[in-house]
Design an enzyme around this catalytic site. Structure first.
Site, short mmCIF file in Angstrom:
data_model
loop_
_atom_site.label_atom_id
_atom_site.label_comp_id
_atom_site.label_asym_id
_atom_site.label_seq_id
_atom_site.Cartn_x
_atom_site.Cartn_y
_atom_site.Cartn_z
N LYS A 21 -60.03 -41.06 -56.11
CA LYS A 21 -59.70 -42.46 -56.37
C LYS A 21 -59.86 -43.11 -54.91
CE LYS A 21 -56.42 -41.79 -59.98
NZ LYS A 21 -54.75 -41.12 -60.36
N GLY A 22 -58.80 -43.74 -54.47
CA GLY A 22 -59.05 -44.35 -52.96
C GLY A 22 -57.66 -43.85 -52.27
N THR B 123 -59.69 -35.85 -42.99
CA THR B 123 -59.77 -37.15 -42.72
C THR B 123 -59.06 -37.85 -43.71
OG1 THR B 123 -61.90 -37.22 -44.12
CG2 THR B 123 -62.19 -37.12 -41.61
N GLY C 211 -64.37 -45.72 -39.24
CA GLY C 211 -63.77 -44.84 -38.63
C GLY C 211 -63.03 -43.98 -39.59
N THR C 212 -63.08 -44.15 -40.83
CA THR C 212 -62.43 -43.39 -41.65
C THR C 212 -62.71 -41.96 -42.00
OG1 THR C 212 -63.86 -44.08 -43.63
CG2 THR C 212 -61.99 -45.51 -43.13
N GLY D 56 -61.38 -51.96 -39.12
CA GLY D 56 -61.29 -53.37 -39.62
C GLY D 56 -60.15 -53.84 -40.31
N GLU E 130 -55.75 -47.30 -48.35
CA GLU E 130 -54.62 -48.42 -48.38
C GLU E 130 -53.42 -47.88 -48.74
OE1 GLU E 130 -56.91 -52.38 -48.99
OE2 GLU E 130 -58.16 -50.78 -49.96
#
Ligand SMILES: Cc1cc2nc3c(=O)[nH]c(=O)nc-3n(C[C@H](O)[C@H](O)[C@H](O)COP(=O)(O)OP(=O)(O)OC[C@H]3O[C@@H](n4cnc5c(N)ncnc54)[C@H](O)[C@@H]3O)c2cc1C
Ligand code: SF4
Lengths: 687, 332
Positions: A649-650, A582, A463-464, A235, A653
């Site tokens: 965390k993330g 991943t 898809g992550t 996406g 991106e």
């Protein structure tokens, strides 16, 4: 909650890997292929501004295969949900080329496509304006920038501090429109039930928001809308909100009384599903001779559409990345007759850091210091914007570790100094940053009589590997082997959770999953539903974010100017890493996309026709395998006790943030040519 | 797309009949260009005559020592053929530099030669284009033209021919064998393609019912064996040329140039044989300075537009680089 588990989780293969590689995993368009299924095809406008006068539906309805033609005069009325891009076929107005103006529904996709091509539509055409310029007459100050940041900020007296600085840099950088292009185009299969319920197999980054908005549009109760999306083929932000396809499919199914499938074509994706705005960014840096920054100014001009505002937060990360007493950021938008821009992987940080980290490199050259060292010298003690402490901040560690692994020459830049045969070789560095966000989520954990656990949450795996990460976190919290746990996601009947966006999916869902599983284990209950709203509200006043450093080697051919990137190193500090495999893929993917932005991707706006002229993947280049050399990925083991939840965390991106600057900086190091407009073309360095 | 009929041709003559009998019919090779254009609405044939079962799939020596390549030979098979690789390296390299592995496995020799331009306006039926719809205009001239022609274009069209393969064939003086409504004939590859002139809708001199049956490559000589194809492109793979050169060189015992062959890609409506540069070089010393002078002479005729002006220098550099490599001399 303290983190007690390993800071890096095992590199497990995705739970659904076999399903995917054997083709068993089903995507939105692949459901419900029955004899009565109808196929819808979007008709788009060839004019960039104007209105639809008439549609001659009868012309194509003569074919036995064509069931219906919908346009603004006969389309069902939709409820107002405050998003003009979803008010499809409600008005004759055309705000950009490629806007949808009609929908053809037929018994086969081929018939629908041919009828869409043949459908006579009459237009009134008005003059359009699609070209972003730094001083465009329509420039205005948006109230906020995405999602809710201040548009402008100022501290101290940046103009005076800049003027008084012994070393000054004043440059303008620009980026072009970038188009998300996930592998799976936007698609929906819509089915209305006898009781007025609506089932949607839809390709999106969050079924909850689709459920809510579709209920509003069709004036239904939320419980009457069922959104199913177990697998989504990417996406990059373009599926963060419902897109016209899901509304149109539901509309067509309602009108025809049949299940309807609709896929957006690759070409249509360049106008219908969002893209990254082009940007023009003026950056001024005032520094002392030792490199310490006195003044930082980052002023951004970018575009939005006339139908819906999207204000990319391009300069927001500049507010906190380095220390400087005097600072200013601002954002101005030109309202153009262009498709509606939207989220694309790291909106704001990605284009902003290209410009800002290029400027830092230019300043390092000006000062004659190692660009790594320049960044370290400007490391802030606390968040320069808010004064808050950092929950953790390991940018310096990333820079040092990256420099070591890459073999960085810790010295001032001396461009055009290395060559091999006809190739000039250079190296570049840039910092990466992405804020840590979280959204409240609910999850249910339950156990059956055979001691098998089920964890339910309406998370979305685009898809992550999110499904697998949640599985790992659930097993860890339950303290049972993975085989004893089933995770169910991708269905709006499951407990509500936010979207896969803002790099907060796994963090937010993992928090709810961890909480529900811990409670279940501690209470010995059969079933527990946990929600994280209160936990999130209780988070302390810290600035939270992921950091990174990217190092890139570039080779430039002296005969042709061809640019190649044989290797990149990316070191990140992003809290706990749940799945080493991943996670690595996320960093690789982000950096690859950043490389692609630097050297390949270019939405070419056509001033005459008003569209992106190269609207397919043969002419809009994305990096191919041969463009991506060796990628060395690593991370700093980071325990941050102010994160809450599972200590993550993330990571989705941050990989794209800074890459383009590192590439451009390496191009300068190789050639001595500073390119301030992306993408960098071979002709830019041919001289 | 528009519904169409499909037929498999069993013999070349029959295929030609099928086409002559039905205006609007087209031959189908690997389909990698034609089917794309049908999806876009650029082509809308009523009948596709599949010519891939015609047994035009052989690569055989000719009586005179050359090689005859059937029009149905797949690009990947031709590129891998040991005879081609040894005797005409530029040809194999040109093929391998094109498209992707999957596309090369499908693409045929005939289809490759007759693929259409990649001009973005040609491919978008919502816009005017003289090549697609004669008389509607050429928006590329003031629009997206970075990839388009600098040599031999006309005010009506500045499209480029996209094939890499054809560039190498032009340098080799290959000939094209044709079966047409009036019988068999052969053409020099250089004469197959036309300049856009007044009528850019026609890429070649062929009649719609002319079937390419084979390509004949002349007997291999030193300037064929000592040859290369160099393609400059924006991506390292899977990208059309921004500029390219097919070059072959042989030197006399005294080090002067006895034969040189140069063709440029991505600069014109057809593969651009650099005859001026060739004649300027023949008999002269093989030095980078000579190569540069000849390249400049060839490109003197260029009429670039703002966004493709760089192709002049790029093409010159490609010529100098290719010939320097073939001569074994260092560039400055
Ligand atoms: C994304 C992409 C990238 C590409 N990149 C490159 C590149 O870098 N370099 C490059 O050179 N090419 C490139 N190509 C183009 C590719 O080489 C051509 O599509 C291919 O060679 C066409 O061959 P085909 O057999 O599939 O032709 P088809 O599509 O079957 O036919 C093409 C045309 O030739 C006609 N035709 C076919 N056979 C005959 C015959 N025997 N006699 C007469 N007419 C015939 C057809 O009627 C049609 O008009 C690329 C293509 C794509 C899609
Ligand atoms: S250059 Fe040729 S193909 Fe392109 S728009 Fe002009 S006429 Fe059409």
């Amino acid at each position: 909650m303290t983190v007690t588990k390993a800071l890096t989780g095992p590199p497990l293969t995705r739970d659904e890997a076999i399903e995917k590689v054997t083709g068993k995993a089903r995507y939105a368009y692949e459901y419900h292929s029955q004899p009565d299924t109808a196929y819808a095809w979007i008709v788009t406008s060839p004019v960039a501004k104007g209105r639809v006068l008439t549609v001659d539906a009868d012309h194509v309805l003569r074919s036995d295969d064509v069931i219906a033609v919908l346009w603004h005069e006969n389309a069902p009325h939709l409820g107002d949900v405050g998003d003009p891009t979803l008010a499809v076929l409600q008005s004759p107005e055309i705000a950009y080329r490629g806007q949808l103006v009609a929908l053809v529904v037929a018994k086969t996709p081929e018939a629908a496509r041919e009828a869409a091509a043949q459908l006579p539509v009459e237009y009134e055409e008005l003059a359009h304006d699609v070209v972003l310029t730094p001083d465009h007459a329509s420039l205005y100050k948006p109230e906020k920038v995405n999602p809710a940041f201040e548009t402008d900020t100022e501290q101290g007296d940046p103009d005076r501090a800049f003027d008084a600085s012994p070393v000054q840099l004043d440059q303008t950088y620009s980026t072009v429109a970038l188009h998300n292009n996930p592998m799976e185009p936007h698609a929906t299969t819509a089915i209305w039930g006898e009781n007025g319920s609506l089932t949607l197999y839809d390709s999106n980054q969050g079924g909850g928001v689709v459920q809510q908005l579709l209920a509003g549009l069709f004036e239904l109760e939320k419980s009457q809308v069922h959104v199913i999306n177990p697998h989504v083929g990417g996406g990059f932000g373009s599926k963060g909100m419902p897109r016209p396809n899901v509304v149109l499919a539901a509309m067509a199914a309602k009108v025809t009384g049949r299940p309807v499938k609709l896929a957006v074509t690759r070409q249509q994706m360049f106008s219908l599903v969002g893209y990254r705005t082009p940007t023009i960014q003026r950056i001024r840096l005032g520094a002392e001779a030792d490199g310490r920054l006195n003044a930082i100014m980052h002023e951004v001009v970018e575009q939005t559409s006339t139908v819906k505002e999207f204000a990319e937060q391009t300069a927001v990360a500049t507010r906190m990345i380095y220390a400087a007493p005097h600072r200013r950021t601002s954002h101005r938008l030109a309202r153009l007759d262009v498709p509606v821009p939207s989220w694309m992987r790291a909106p704001g940080e990605c284009p902003g850091f290209y410009a800002f980290e290029s400027a830092m490199d230019e300043l390092a050259v000006e000062l004659g210091v190692d660009p790594v060292e320049l960044r370290i010298r400007n490391e802030p003690e606390v968040d320069p914007e808010t004064g808050n402490p950092f929950s953790s901040r390991n940018l310096v560690a990333c820079l040092r570790e990256g420099a070591r692994r890459f073999g960085w020459r810790s010295e001032p830049r001396a461009p055009r100094n290395h060559r091999e045969g006809r190739w000039l070789i250079g190296a570049g560095v840039a910092a990466s940053f992405y804020p840590t966000y979280q959204m409240p989520a609910s999850a249910t954990a339950s156990v059956d009589e055979n001691d098998h656990y089920t964890v339910d949450i309406n998370a979305t795996d685009i898809g992550t590997g999110a499904r697998t990460a949640l599985h790992q976190l659930a097993a860890e919290a339950l303290e049972v082997p993975l085989e004893q746990v089933t995770v169910r996601i991708g269905d709006s009947d499951l407990p509500a959770a936010g979207i896969a966006g803002g790099s907060m999916g796994t963090r937010s869902w993992g928090w709810a999953v961890t909480k529900a599983c811990r409670q279940l284990r501690e209470e010995g209950a059969k079933s527990v539903t946990a929600n994280t709203k209160k936990d999130i509200e209780a988070l302390g006043e810290y600035t939270r974010g992921s950091y990174g450093a990217q190092f890139v080697e570039v080779r430039v051919n002296q005969d042709t100017g061809e640019l190649r990137v044989p290797r990149m190193t990316g070191i990140f500090a992003a809290g706990r890493i749940v799945n080493a495999s991943t996670a690595r893929s996320q960093f690789i993917g982000g950096m690859t996309m950043g490389l692609s932005m630097a050297l390949h991707e270019e939405g070419l706006i056509d001033p005459v026709f008003g569209d992106y002229a190269n609207h397919d993947l043969a002419s809009y280049h994305v990096a191919g395998c041969a463009d991506v050399g060796a990628l060395d990925i690593g991370w700093i083991e980071e325990a941050d006790e102010h994160l809450g939840g599972a200590g993550t965390k993330g990571i989705g991106e941050i990989g794209i943030v800074g890459t383009a600057a590192a590439v451009a900086n390496a191009v300068f190091d190789a050639t001595g040519v500073r390119v301030r407009e992306l993408p960098i073309h071979l002709e830019d360095v041919l001289k | 797309m528009k519904p169409f009929a499909y037929a498999v041709a069993e013999a070349p003559v029959q295929a030609v009949h099928q086409l002559s009998a039905r205006p609007g019919a087209k031959f189908l090779g690997g389909g990698t260009n034609l089917v794309d254009l049908m999806r876009l609405g650029v082509e809308s044939p009523e009948l596709l005559v599949d010519v891939t079962r015609l047994e035009l799939d052989r690569i055989e020596p000719t009586a005179t020592g050359g090689i005859l390549v059937g029009a149905g030979v797949r690009n990947s098979d031709l590129a891998a053929d040991p005879r081609i690789r040894a005797a005409y390296p530029m040809l194999s390299q040109a093929l391998l530099s094109g498209a992707s592995g999957q596309l090369r496995n499908m693409a045929t020799v005939g289809g490759n030669l007759l693929q259409r331009t990649r001009c973005v306006y040609f491919q978008d039926v919502t816009k005017p284009c003289n090549k697609r719809e004669p008389g509607t205009g050429c928006p590329a001239r003031t629009g997206a033209h970075r990839d388009l022609a600098i040599l031999g274009a006309s005010e009506h069209c500045i499209a480029t021919h996209p094939s890499d393969f054809a560039v190498a064939l032009a340098a080799l003086d290959a000939r094209v064998q044709i079966t047409g409504p009036a019988g068999d004939r052969a053409l020099a590859l250089a004469d197959l393609y036309r300049a856009p002139d007044e009528d850019p809708s026609r890429d070649t001199v062929l009649d719609p019912a002319d079937l390419i049956t084979a390509v004949e490559i002349p007997t291999s000589r030193e300037a064929h064996r000592n040859s290369l194809y160099r393609k400059a492109r924006d991506r390292a793979s899977y990208a059309f040329a921004v500029g390219s050169v097919a070059a072959g060189l042989s030197l006399a015992p005294d080090g002067t140039i006895s034969e040189v062959r140069i063709a440029l890609g991505a600069v014109a409506h057809k593969p651009w044989r650099a005859r001026r540069a060739e004649s300027a070089l023949t008999g002269n010393p093989a030095t980078p300075e000579q190569f540069r002078r000849a390249a400049e002479l060839e490109l003197a005729a260029a009429e670039p537009l703002p966004d493709n002006a760089f192709k002049v220098e790029l093409s010159q550099n490609l010529i100098v680089a290719a010939l320097s490599t073939l001569a074994g001399v260092e560039e400055a």
